[in-house]
Write a protein that holds these residues in place. Structure first.
Motif, PDB file in Angstrom:
ATOM      1  N   PHE A 112     -28.437 -40.083  18.687  1.00  0.00           N
ATOM      2  CA  PHE A 112     -28.537 -39.396  19.973  1.00  0.00           C
ATOM      3  C   PHE A 112     -27.507 -38.282  20.079  1.00  0.00           C
ATOM      4  O   PHE A 112     -27.817 -37.162  20.500  1.00  0.00           O
ATOM      5  N   LEU A 113     -26.276 -38.584  19.675  1.00  0.00           N
ATOM      6  CA  LEU A 113     -25.221 -37.585  19.862  1.00  0.00           C
ATOM      7  C   LEU A 113     -25.408 -36.379  18.954  1.00  0.00           C
ATOM      8  O   LEU A 113     -25.091 -35.244  19.343  1.00  0.00           O
ATOM      9  N   VAL A 114     -25.948 -36.585  17.736  1.00  0.00           N
ATOM     10  CA  VAL A 114     -26.133 -35.425  16.866  1.00  0.00           C
ATOM     11  C   VAL A 114     -27.320 -34.586  17.326  1.00  0.00           C
ATOM     12  O   VAL A 114     -27.312 -33.355  17.200  1.00  0.00           O
ATOM     13  N   PHE A 115     -28.343 -35.227  17.890  1.00  0.00           N
ATOM     14  CA  PHE A 115     -29.462 -34.480  18.465  1.00  0.00           C
ATOM     15  C   PHE A 115     -28.972 -33.612  19.619  1.00  0.00           C
ATOM     16  O   PHE A 115     -29.270 -32.414  19.689  1.00  0.00           O
ATOM     17  N   GLN A 116     -28.199 -34.189  20.511  1.00  0.00           N
ATOM     18  CA  GLN A 116     -27.679 -33.431  21.649  1.00  0.00           C
ATOM     19  C   GLN A 116     -26.661 -32.378  21.216  1.00  0.00           C
ATOM     20  O   GLN A 116     -26.530 -31.337  21.861  1.00  0.00           O
ATOM     21  N   LEU A 117     -25.962 -32.619  20.117  1.00  0.00           N
ATOM     22  CA  LEU A 117     -25.041 -31.617  19.588  1.00  0.00           C
ATOM     23  C   LEU A 117     -25.772 -30.322  19.273  1.00  0.00           C
ATOM     24  O   LEU A 117     -25.265 -29.226  19.557  1.00  0.00           O
ATOM     25  N   MET A 118     -26.969 -30.417  18.698  1.00  0.00           N
ATOM     26  CA  MET A 118     -27.702 -29.206  18.326  1.00  0.00           C
ATOM     27  C   MET A 118     -28.097 -28.387  19.552  1.00  0.00           C
ATOM     28  O   MET A 118     -28.152 -27.153  19.496  1.00  0.00           O
ATOM     29  N   PHE A 119     -28.355 -29.052  20.674  1.00  0.00           N
ATOM     30  CA  PHE A 119     -28.610 -28.352  21.935  1.00  0.00           C
ATOM     31  C   PHE A 119     -27.345 -27.619  22.389  1.00  0.00           C
ATOM     32  O   PHE A 119     -27.405 -26.478  22.852  1.00  0.00           O
ATOM     33  N   ALA A 120     -26.224 -28.323  22.292  1.00  0.00           N
ATOM     34  CA  ALA A 120     -24.957 -27.732  22.719  1.00  0.00           C
ATOM     35  C   ALA A 120     -24.601 -26.514  21.876  1.00  0.00           C
ATOM     36  O   ALA A 120     -23.980 -25.565  22.367  1.00  0.00           O
ATOM     37  N   ILE A 121     -24.999 -26.517  20.606  1.00  0.00           N
ATOM     38  CA  ILE A 121     -24.694 -25.394  19.712  1.00  0.00           C
ATOM     39  C   ILE A 121     -25.519 -24.158  20.068  1.00  0.00           C
ATOM     40  O   ILE A 121     -24.985 -23.045  20.163  1.00  0.00           O
ATOM     41  N   ILE A 122     -26.813 -24.337  20.265  1.00  0.00           N
ATOM     42  CA  ILE A 122     -27.662 -23.155  20.419  1.00  0.00           C
ATOM     43  C   ILE A 122     -27.505 -22.506  21.799  1.00  0.00           C
ATOM     44  O   ILE A 122     -27.734 -21.306  21.953  1.00  0.00           O
ATOM     45  N   THR A 123     -27.059 -23.271  22.802  1.00  0.00           N
ATOM     46  CA  THR A 123     -27.003 -22.697  24.150  1.00  0.00           C
ATOM     47  C   THR A 123     -26.046 -21.513  24.258  1.00  0.00           C
ATOM     48  O   THR A 123     -26.444 -20.442  24.727  1.00  0.00           O
ATOM     49  N   PRO A 124     -24.768 -21.616  23.835  1.00  0.00           N
ATOM     50  CA  PRO A 124     -23.934 -20.405  23.882  1.00  0.00           C
ATOM     51  C   PRO A 124     -24.401 -19.323  22.924  1.00  0.00           C
ATOM     52  O   PRO A 124     -24.212 -18.127  23.197  1.00  0.00           O
ATOM     53  N   ALA A 125     -25.029 -19.716  21.811  1.00  0.00           N
ATOM     54  CA  ALA A 125     -25.556 -18.701  20.896  1.00  0.00           C
ATOM     55  C   ALA A 125     -26.611 -17.842  21.583  1.00  0.00           C
ATOM     56  O   ALA A 125     -26.720 -16.639  21.318  1.00  0.00           O
ATOM     57  N   LEU A 126     -27.392 -18.440  22.484  1.00  0.00           N
ATOM     58  CA  LEU A 126     -28.401 -17.674  23.219  1.00  0.00           C
ATOM     59  C   LEU A 126     -27.771 -16.539  24.023  1.00  0.00           C
ATOM     60  O   LEU A 126     -28.348 -15.462  24.159  1.00  0.00           O
ATOM     61  N   ILE A 127     -26.587 -16.781  24.563  1.00  0.00           N
ATOM     62  CA  ILE A 127     -25.915 -15.775  25.395  1.00  0.00           C
ATOM     63  C   ILE A 127     -25.633 -14.511  24.594  1.00  0.00           C
ATOM     64  O   ILE A 127     -25.674 -13.391  25.127  1.00  0.00           O
ATOM     65  N   SER A 128     -25.348 -14.665  23.308  1.00  0.00           N
ATOM     66  CA  SER A 128     -24.843 -13.555  22.501  1.00  0.00           C
ATOM     67  C   SER A 128     -25.784 -12.355  22.476  1.00  0.00           C
ATOM     68  O   SER A 128     -25.334 -11.213  22.344  1.00  0.00           O
ATOM     69  N   GLY A 129     -27.087 -12.599  22.600  1.00  0.00           N
ATOM     70  CA  GLY A 129     -28.024 -11.484  22.535  1.00  0.00           C
ATOM     71  C   GLY A 129     -27.832 -10.462  23.633  1.00  0.00           C
ATOM     72  O   GLY A 129     -28.192  -9.292  23.468  1.00  0.00           O
ATOM     73  N   ALA A 130     -27.266 -10.871  24.753  1.00  0.00           N
ATOM     74  CA  ALA A 130     -27.036  -9.931  25.855  1.00  0.00           C
ATOM     75  C   ALA A 130     -25.826  -9.042  25.611  1.00  0.00           C
ATOM     76  O   ALA A 130     -25.645  -8.034  26.301  1.00  0.00           O
ATOM     77  N   LEU A 131     -24.996  -9.405  24.637  1.00  0.00           N
ATOM     78  CA  LEU A 131     -23.704  -8.739  24.459  1.00  0.00           C
ATOM     79  C   LEU A 131     -23.640  -7.932  23.178  1.00  0.00           C
ATOM     80  O   LEU A 131     -22.550  -7.568  22.724  1.00  0.00           O
ATOM     81  N   ALA A 132     -24.781  -7.636  22.589  1.00  0.00           N
ATOM     82  CA  ALA A 132     -24.824  -6.968  21.296  1.00  0.00           C
ATOM     83  C   ALA A 132     -24.045  -5.670  21.286  1.00  0.00           C
ATOM     84  O   ALA A 132     -23.961  -4.961  22.291  1.00  0.00           O
ATOM     85  N   ASP A 133     -23.445  -5.363  20.154  1.00  0.00           N
ATOM     86  CA  ASP A 133     -22.825  -4.069  19.819  1.00  0.00           C
ATOM     87  C   ASP A 133     -21.402  -3.875  20.335  1.00  0.00           C
ATOM     88  O   ASP A 133     -20.749  -2.911  19.935  1.00  0.00           O
ATOM     89  N   ARG A 134     -20.905  -4.745  21.240  1.00  0.00           N
ATOM     90  CA  ARG A 134     -19.703  -4.291  21.936  1.00  0.00           C
ATOM     91  C   ARG A 134     -18.608  -5.330  22.175  1.00  0.00           C
ATOM     92  O   ARG A 134     -17.588  -5.007  22.803  1.00  0.00           O
ATOM     93  N   VAL A 135     -18.742  -6.558  21.703  1.00  0.00           N
ATOM     94  CA  VAL A 135     -17.769  -7.607  22.025  1.00  0.00           C
ATOM     95  C   VAL A 135     -16.919  -7.959  20.811  1.00  0.00           C
ATOM     96  O   VAL A 135     -17.445  -8.142  19.705  1.00  0.00           O
ATOM     97  N   LYS A 136     -15.616  -8.060  21.009  1.00  0.00           N
ATOM     98  CA  LYS A 136     -14.711  -8.508  19.944  1.00  0.00           C
ATOM     99  C   LYS A 136     -15.121  -9.911  19.484  1.00  0.00           C
ATOM    100  O   LYS A 136     -15.362 -10.789  20.308  1.00  0.00           O
ATOM    101  N   PHE A 137     -15.134 -10.102  18.179  1.00  0.00           N
ATOM    102  CA  PHE A 137     -15.555 -11.397  17.657  1.00  0.00           C
ATOM    103  C   PHE A 137     -14.573 -12.507  18.045  1.00  0.00           C
ATOM    104  O   PHE A 137     -14.987 -13.626  18.366  1.00  0.00           O
TER     105      PHE A 137
END
Length: 447
Positions: A112-137
């Motif tokens: 259960f915890l590893v399944f939910q971990l994958m959800f936790a990983i992709i959620t902030p990654a989704l945000i990144s598409g709005a910030l393309a080209d201009r954010v310090k890594f």
């Protein structure tokens, strides 16, 4: 007559079938993050490709470690005030037995915890598409750590944790319409309102550099999403997971077609980018709703979301916010649509007996969905904007303007996505070809 003997219900036993099924689903969800990286990476200009890939990949590292240290405990531990969870035995994951079952299910806690971990990983990654080209890594990496801690982990507890207020209210979110997509879309809007537009927004062409890469990413997302959605029932015993699998396919197809029809009417062409974006819009919308609606309902959810998201992506030009890769238009709008449409299309024949307005259930569930949707939206929007403001005022969120113009890949990663400088390739090959053509033309003139 002898008195009747009442037998206690048998405690759940570990199911090897469900355990294997859930491990496969976990791997499918993990694949979605690289798929997202390709999807986003193809949509940016060539000078930002590697940075876009890395903004997704770094989430695999950061969120995994936080999940082990305290994230799982915060999201799914013993409830406190309906807002947050905590279980000290889960800190570091050192006190969990190998065959200890997730309460009420036939899979181990580790599964259960590893399944939910994958959800936790992709959620902030989704945000990144709005910030393309201009954010310090470096600023982005720190933002992920802070955002996961103060936004994602608490919201996951609200929606899915026993005792969480949305869970107890009866808000339906099968696989993450609120906790994942609205959460990420609202966060994206909050951050871009703080950090501002790309240099040249609405002036310079900012077309995708590789549509084949976009289509590859969309295909990987579509494939992985079956694990994301069907796996969220945590087993495969009663057919609900199969219903969700079918509805995932159906709604995605409907949304893709609806998006293409809309853009043909609106813009005069069926585009590959529209097909990929429409598919993702359908996947987003069916994520909360797929266990509650029939396949016909899934067609409606997908088609409505496809049109609404296609219309929404143009709002950034009208209102002047630079959502680089349409995270707000697809994930926020699609998540809101899918979550609220449960209140209309829930059939009472899927994950629960809850019925929506069109099935005689009135608006009771619709108002519950509204409570979950707008609470998560407001919380994520405000807190994400505050985090971005703090980081911007301390370490700075944006790269210097010269680095943005020249290319964030070279500035932040000292690499470029494509190297055409090798012998016999790229510029050398072009020069050789030009010389050959010039020589041939010269011979013709001499002749």
């Amino acid at each position: 007559m002898a008195p009747a003997i009442t037998l206690a219900a048998e405690a759940p036993k570990l199911s090897a079938a469900n355990t294997g099924f859930m491990l496969i689903c976990s791997a499918l969800v993990m694949l979605m993050t690289p798929g997202l990286a390709f999807f986003y990476g193809g949509m940016v200009r060539v000078k930002s490709t590697l940075n876009m890939l890395m903004m997704s990949f770094i989430s695999l590292g950061i969120v995994t470690i936080l999940w082990v240290l305290y994230g799982f405990s915060m999201a799914f531990g013993t409830d406190s005030g309906s807002l947050i969870g905590w279980n000290s035995d889960w800190v570091g994951l050192g006190n969990i037995g190998l065959t200890e079952l997730w309460p009420g299910y036939t899979i181990p806690v580790f599964v259960f915890l590893v399944f939910q971990l994958m959800f936790a990983i992709i959620t902030p990654a989704l945000i990144s598409g709005a910030l393309a080209d201009r954010v310090k890594f470096s600023a982005w990496a720190l933002f992920i750590a802070l955002w996961a801690t103060v936004v994602y982990f608490p919201v996951a507890h609200w929606v899915w944790g026993a005792g969480g207020w949305a869970f107890e209210l009866g808000v339906i979110d099968f696989a993450g319409g609120t906790a994942v997509h609205i959460n990420a879309g609202a966060a994206a809007l909050g951050v871009i309102l703080v950090i501002g537009k790309r240099v040249g927004f609405k002036k310079d062409p900012m077309r995708p550099h590789s549509l084949p890469l976009v289509m590859l990413g969309a295909g990987l997302l579509w494939f992985g999403w079956f694990g994301f959605n069907a796996g969220s029932w945590l087993g495969n015993d009663d057919g609900v997971g199969a219903l969700m699998f079918v509805n995932t396919q159906v709604a995605t197809a409907a949304a893709m077609l609806a998006w293409l029809i809309y853009e043909k009417i609106r813009h005069g062409a069926f585009t590959t980018l529209g097909a990929a974006s429409g598919a993702v819009a359908g996947l987003v919308a069916i994520t909360p709703a797929g266990g509650a609606v029939t396949p016909l309902g899934a067609i409606a959810v997908g088609a409505i979301a496809g049109v609404l998201c296609a219309m929404a992506v143009g709002l950034k030009y009208k209102f002047g916010y630079d959502d680089s890769l349409d995270v707000v238009g697809v994930h926020l709008v699609g998540g809101v649509a899918g979550s609220l449409l449960i209140g209309l299309f829930a059939s009472g024949k899927g994950q629960s007996t809850v019925e929506g307005l069109f099935y005689g259930g009135g608006l009771t569930q619709f108002w519950k969905q509204c409570a979950g949707v707008f609470a998560v939206l407001a919380y994520s929007l405000v807190v994400s904007a505050v985090l971005a403001f703090i980081l911007d005022k301390t370490m700075g969120m944006r790269v210097p303007e010269d680095d943005e113009i020249a290319g964030i890949d070279q500035a932040e990663h000292a690499e470029t996505a494509y190297d055409f400088s090798g012998a016999g390739g790229g510029a050398a090959r072009t020069a050789a070809a030009a010389a050959a053509v010039g020589g041939a033309e010269s011979k013709k003139v001499d002749a």
